[in-house]
Design a protein around this motif. Structure first.
Motif, PDB file in Angstrom:
ATOM      1  N   HIS A   1      20.346 144.821 -51.111  1.00 42.64           N
ATOM      2  CA  HIS A   1      20.108 143.643 -51.896  1.00 42.64           C
ATOM      3  C   HIS A   1      21.238 142.697 -51.962  1.00 42.64           C
ATOM      4  O   HIS A   1      21.409 142.324 -53.030  1.00 42.64           O
ATOM      5  N   PHE A   2      21.671 142.014 -50.749  1.00 47.20           N
ATOM      6  CA  PHE A   2      22.558 141.066 -51.082  1.00 47.20           C
ATOM      7  C   PHE A   2      22.081 139.681 -50.104  1.00 47.20           C
ATOM      8  O   PHE A   2      22.838 139.260 -49.399  1.00 47.20           O
ATOM      9  N   PRO A   3      21.072 138.973 -50.878  1.00 51.46           N
ATOM     10  CA  PRO A   3      20.852 137.608 -50.059  1.00 51.46           C
ATOM     11  C   PRO A   3      21.763 136.473 -50.671  1.00 51.46           C
ATOM     12  O   PRO A   3      21.304 135.892 -51.317  1.00 51.46           O
ATOM     13  N   VAL A   4      22.944 136.637 -50.054  1.00 49.08           N
ATOM     14  CA  VAL A   4      24.175 135.791 -50.817  1.00 49.08           C
ATOM     15  C   VAL A   4      23.987 134.346 -50.353  1.00 49.08           C
ATOM     16  O   VAL A   4      23.783 133.320 -51.230  1.00 49.08           O
ATOM     17  N   SER A   5      23.959 134.131 -49.003  1.00 50.67           N
ATOM     18  CA  SER A   5      23.934 132.816 -48.343  1.00 50.67           C
ATOM     19  C   SER A   5      22.407 132.201 -47.993  1.00 50.67           C
ATOM     20  O   SER A   5      22.212 131.167 -47.931  1.00 50.67           O
ATOM     21  N   GLY A   6      21.584 133.228 -48.248  1.00 57.04           N
ATOM     22  CA  GLY A   6      19.996 132.768 -48.292  1.00 57.04           C
ATOM     23  C   GLY A   6      19.219 134.155 -48.099  1.00 57.04           C
ATOM     24  O   GLY A   6      19.741 135.256 -48.076  1.00 57.04           O
ATOM     25  N   GLY A   7      17.991 133.911 -48.053  1.00 57.67           N
ATOM     26  CA  GLY A   7      17.060 135.107 -48.255  1.00 57.67           C
ATOM     27  C   GLY A   7      16.151 135.230 -46.856  1.00 57.67           C
ATOM     28  O   GLY A   7      16.323 134.446 -45.770  1.00 57.67           O
ATOM     29  N   ARG A   8      15.575 136.432 -46.672  1.00 63.60           N
ATOM     30  CA  ARG A   8      14.542 136.721 -45.486  1.00 63.60           C
ATOM     31  C   ARG A   8      13.243 136.195 -46.196  1.00 63.60           C
ATOM     32  O   ARG A   8      12.815 136.156 -47.111  1.00 63.60           O
ATOM     33  N   GLY A   9      12.489 135.916 -44.845  1.00 65.68           N
ATOM     34  CA  GLY A   9      10.886 135.489 -45.231  1.00 65.68           C
ATOM     35  C   GLY A   9      10.783 134.382 -46.230  1.00 65.68           C
ATOM     36  O   GLY A   9      10.044 134.495 -47.048  1.00 65.68           O
ATOM     37  N   ASN A  10      11.640 133.391 -45.966  1.00 64.04           N
ATOM     38  CA  ASN A  10      11.371 132.203 -46.591  1.00 64.04           C
ATOM     39  C   ASN A  10      10.067 131.522 -46.367  1.00 64.04           C
ATOM     40  O   ASN A  10       9.788 131.423 -45.303  1.00 64.04           O
ATOM     41  N   ARG A  11       9.670 130.909 -47.309  1.00 68.74           N
ATOM     42  CA  ARG A  11       8.402 130.281 -47.426  1.00 68.74           C
ATOM     43  C   ARG A  11       8.310 128.743 -48.040  1.00 68.74           C
ATOM     44  O   ARG A  11       8.939 128.821 -49.325  1.00 68.74           O
ATOM     45  N   ALA A  12       7.901 127.765 -47.436  1.00 68.12           N
ATOM     46  CA  ALA A  12       7.657 126.426 -47.909  1.00 68.12           C
ATOM     47  C   ALA A  12       8.762 126.047 -48.516  1.00 68.12           C
ATOM     48  O   ALA A  12       8.889 125.522 -49.733  1.00 68.12           O
ATOM     49  N   GLY A  13      10.038 126.249 -48.066  1.00 65.05           N
ATOM     50  CA  GLY A  13      11.170 125.872 -48.444  1.00 65.05           C
ATOM     51  C   GLY A  13      11.844 126.317 -49.700  1.00 65.05           C
ATOM     52  O   GLY A  13      12.703 125.967 -50.330  1.00 65.05           O
ATOM     53  N   ILE A  14      11.258 127.749 -50.118  1.00 61.16           N
ATOM     54  CA  ILE A  14      11.770 128.521 -51.256  1.00 61.16           C
ATOM     55  C   ILE A  14      12.440 129.839 -50.678  1.00 61.16           C
ATOM     56  O   ILE A  14      11.715 130.348 -50.009  1.00 61.16           O
ATOM     57  N   GLN A  15      13.695 130.124 -51.041  1.00 64.98           N
ATOM     58  CA  GLN A  15      14.091 131.378 -50.477  1.00 64.98           C
ATOM     59  C   GLN A  15      13.805 132.390 -51.540  1.00 64.98           C
ATOM     60  O   GLN A  15      14.851 132.568 -52.623  1.00 64.98           O
ATOM     61  N   PHE A  16      12.824 132.912 -51.612  1.00 67.99           N
ATOM     62  CA  PHE A  16      12.191 133.815 -52.555  1.00 67.99           C
ATOM     63  C   PHE A  16      13.335 134.912 -53.001  1.00 67.99           C
ATOM     64  O   PHE A  16      13.567 135.136 -54.023  1.00 67.99           O
ATOM     65  N   GLN A  17      13.801 135.674 -51.882  1.00 70.05           N
ATOM     66  CA  GLN A  17      14.775 136.680 -52.211  1.00 70.05           C
ATOM     67  C   GLN A  17      15.922 136.342 -53.069  1.00 70.05           C
ATOM     68  O   GLN A  17      16.503 137.317 -53.758  1.00 70.05           O
ATOM     69  N   THR A  18      16.505 135.128 -52.942  1.00 71.92           N
ATOM     70  CA  THR A  18      17.609 134.692 -53.525  1.00 71.92           C
ATOM     71  C   THR A  18      17.384 134.453 -55.038  1.00 71.92           C
ATOM     72  O   THR A  18      18.344 134.410 -55.789  1.00 71.92           O
ATOM     73  N   ILE A  19      16.113 134.273 -55.322  1.00 73.75           N
ATOM     74  CA  ILE A  19      15.529 133.830 -56.988  1.00 73.75           C
ATOM     75  C   ILE A  19      15.085 135.117 -57.535  1.00 73.75           C
ATOM     76  O   ILE A  19      15.475 135.212 -58.865  1.00 73.75           O
ATOM     77  N   ILE A  20      14.242 135.897 -56.681  1.00 67.89           N
ATOM     78  CA  ILE A  20      13.643 136.860 -57.471  1.00 67.89           C
ATOM     79  C   ILE A  20      14.200 138.384 -57.011  1.00 67.89           C
ATOM     80  O   ILE A  20      14.506 138.532 -55.806  1.00 67.89           O
ATOM     81  N   GLY A  21      14.267 139.223 -57.870  1.00 62.73           N
ATOM     82  CA  GLY A  21      14.651 140.514 -57.337  1.00 62.73           C
ATOM     83  C   GLY A  21      16.148 140.808 -57.409  1.00 62.73           C
ATOM     84  O   GLY A  21      16.585 141.794 -56.932  1.00 62.73           O
ATOM     85  N   THR A  22      16.727 139.753 -57.914  1.00 63.71           N
ATOM     86  CA  THR A  22      18.207 139.797 -57.747  1.00 63.71           C
ATOM     87  C   THR A  22      18.947 140.737 -58.891  1.00 63.71           C
ATOM     88  O   THR A  22      20.201 140.918 -58.747  1.00 63.71           O
ATOM     89  N   GLY A  23      18.223 140.636 -60.253  1.00 69.14           N
ATOM     90  CA  GLY A  23      18.689 141.300 -61.281  1.00 69.14           C
ATOM     91  C   GLY A  23      19.460 140.415 -62.064  1.00 69.14           C
ATOM     92  O   GLY A  23      20.247 140.577 -63.038  1.00 69.14           O
ATOM     93  N   LYS A  24      19.234 139.038 -61.717  1.00 66.66           N
ATOM     94  CA  LYS A  24      19.738 137.724 -62.238  1.00 66.66           C
ATOM     95  C   LYS A  24      18.790 136.694 -62.758  1.00 66.66           C
ATOM     96  O   LYS A  24      17.782 136.778 -62.093  1.00 66.66           O
ATOM     97  N   PRO A  25      19.150 135.865 -63.871  1.00 68.79           N
ATOM     98  CA  PRO A  25      18.097 134.874 -64.210  1.00 68.79           C
ATOM     99  C   PRO A  25      18.159 133.786 -62.784  1.00 68.79           C
ATOM    100  O   PRO A  25      19.083 133.913 -61.868  1.00 68.79           O
ATOM    101  N   PRO A  26      17.001 133.163 -62.654  1.00 66.27           N
ATOM    102  CA  PRO A  26      16.808 132.509 -61.423  1.00 66.27           C
ATOM    103  C   PRO A  26      17.859 131.450 -61.386  1.00 66.27           C
ATOM    104  O   PRO A  26      18.112 130.874 -60.090  1.00 66.27           O
ATOM    105  N   TRP A  27      18.405 130.804 -62.389  1.00 67.41           N
ATOM    106  CA  TRP A  27      19.578 129.885 -62.292  1.00 67.41           C
ATOM    107  C   TRP A  27      20.743 130.492 -61.802  1.00 67.41           C
ATOM    108  O   TRP A  27      22.005 129.584 -61.695  1.00 67.41           O
ATOM    109  N   GLN A  28      21.229 131.742 -61.699  1.00 64.77           N
ATOM    110  CA  GLN A  28      22.351 132.468 -61.113  1.00 64.77           C
ATOM    111  C   GLN A  28      22.014 132.853 -59.937  1.00 64.77           C
ATOM    112  O   GLN A  28      20.991 133.574 -59.466  1.00 64.77           O
TER     113      GLN A  28
END
Ligand code: ZN
Ligand code: ZN
Length: 329
Positions: A246-273
């Motif tokens: 689980h290291f979506p550092v520079s970007g995520g997989r399966g991005n949808r509608a211009g949102i890189q979901f993997q970098t925002i959800i599931g990271t164990g951090k708040p969405p602003w980090q």
């Protein structure tokens, strides 16, 4: 470094911010409480764990049914489904996005695989990319393409309460032997900002003349916590670590509608980090100090930048898993 949310969305976020900001603050309180709870629970589970009597296996084969990278003729997807075989039997670990995307059905057909051929199914955790799709995750129902189902009721080992129609559900509450000589780490917890409190089980096996092989599903509890638990369960040397870190550092997989979901959800951090290179450096150091001989990386939620760094910086012989390929331990 790319935008995690495309600038196209920024005016929408600005307009919605009077609703979003209070929600984020409330959510953050729950998230922080759950962080403390998960850390304490994992600590308690690890300190209470007893060594497991794992059989010494002649071999362990992994055939990858679903992964981000794929061998020629196979479909890659941002989900996970791994088939483990030993001389004692076989078990499928996770079912990717199940029937909702073509990868599992296509790749299984190409490998002539169905659940008839295994002794059991194990689910790492209850997220859409492991349990059979978004509807499956919402309704907490393991969902497998009909064509792959076996008419026989097979056990389904789960790290948390969930339905699994067509299977005999078995809740795994602590480290234990499952089937085919494979064992579960037992559930290990992580607080996730959007998904909430998440339980995940890793698999481990003991291979003759080699040592322990450990595989994670999504890597949410962190590989450091998983390896700490594994160290309590067996004193055998660590031979291989595989699966998802689980290291979506520079970007995520399966991005949808211009949102890189993997970098925002599931990271164990708040969405602003965001997950950073420093986080990755810490994990690389931890894996190197655990000293496995081999590492098998998953690209399903680690970006190419993270995979490249791990390929270069891990001391172990390292490769990236591909759907359609078989690996022997
Ligand atoms: Zn997950
Ligand atoms: Zn995942």
């Amino acid at each position: 470094m790319s935008f995690r949310i495309s600038p196209v969305w920024w005016p929408v976020l600005a307009v919605a911010s009077p609703a979003i900001v209070p929600w984020l603050l409330i959510r953050n309180r729950h998230f922080q409480d759950d962080c403390t709870r998960a850390t304490e629970l994992n600590h308690e589970r690890i300190s209470q764990a007893q060594p497991l009597e794992m059989p010494e296996l002649d071999f362990l084969d992994l055939t990858v049914l679903v992964e981000w990278k794929a061998a020629e003729g196979f479909i890659g997807d941002a989900g996970v489904s791994y088939l483990f075989k030993t001389e004692l039997g076989s078990m499928l670990y996770d079912v990717g996005f199940g029937p909702t995307r073509p990868a599992l059905s296509h790749n299984a057909a190409k490998l002539d695989f169905s659940l008839d051929q295994v002794d059991a199914l194990a689910i790492s955790h209850l997220h859409a990319d492991h349990i059979g799709g978004i509807a499956a995750a919402r309704s907490r129902q393991v969902t497998v393409p009909d064509k792959l189902m076996s008419p026989k009721l097979k056990p389904c080992f789960l790290p948390d309460r969930t339905e699994a129609e067509g299977f005999k559900t078995k809740l795994v509450e602590r480290p234990q032997l499952l089937t085919a000589g494979l064992a579960s780490s037992g559930p290990l917890a992580r607080s996730l900002f959007i998904f909430g409190f998440t339980e995940e089980q890793a698999l481990l096996a003991r291979v003759k003349g080699k040592g322990l092989v450990v595989f994670t599903g999504c890597g949410h509890p962190t590989i450091e916590v998983v390896l700490e638990m594994v160290g309590r369960l067996s004193k055998e040397p660590l031979y291989a670590v595989g699966g998802v870190l689980h290291f979506p550092v520079s970007g995520g997989r399966g991005n949808r509608a211009g949102i890189q979901f993997q970098t925002i959800i599931g990271t164990g951090k708040p969405p602003w980090q965001r997950i950073s290179d420093e986080d990755l450096s810490r994990t690389i150091t931890a894996i190197n100090s655990a000293n496995p001989k081999r590492v098998y990386l998953s690209g399903h939620d680690s970006c190419d930048h993270a995979l490249d760094r791990m390929m270069r910086e891990l001391n172990a012989e390292t490769e990236v898993l591909k759907a359609g390929a078989t690996y022997r331990f």
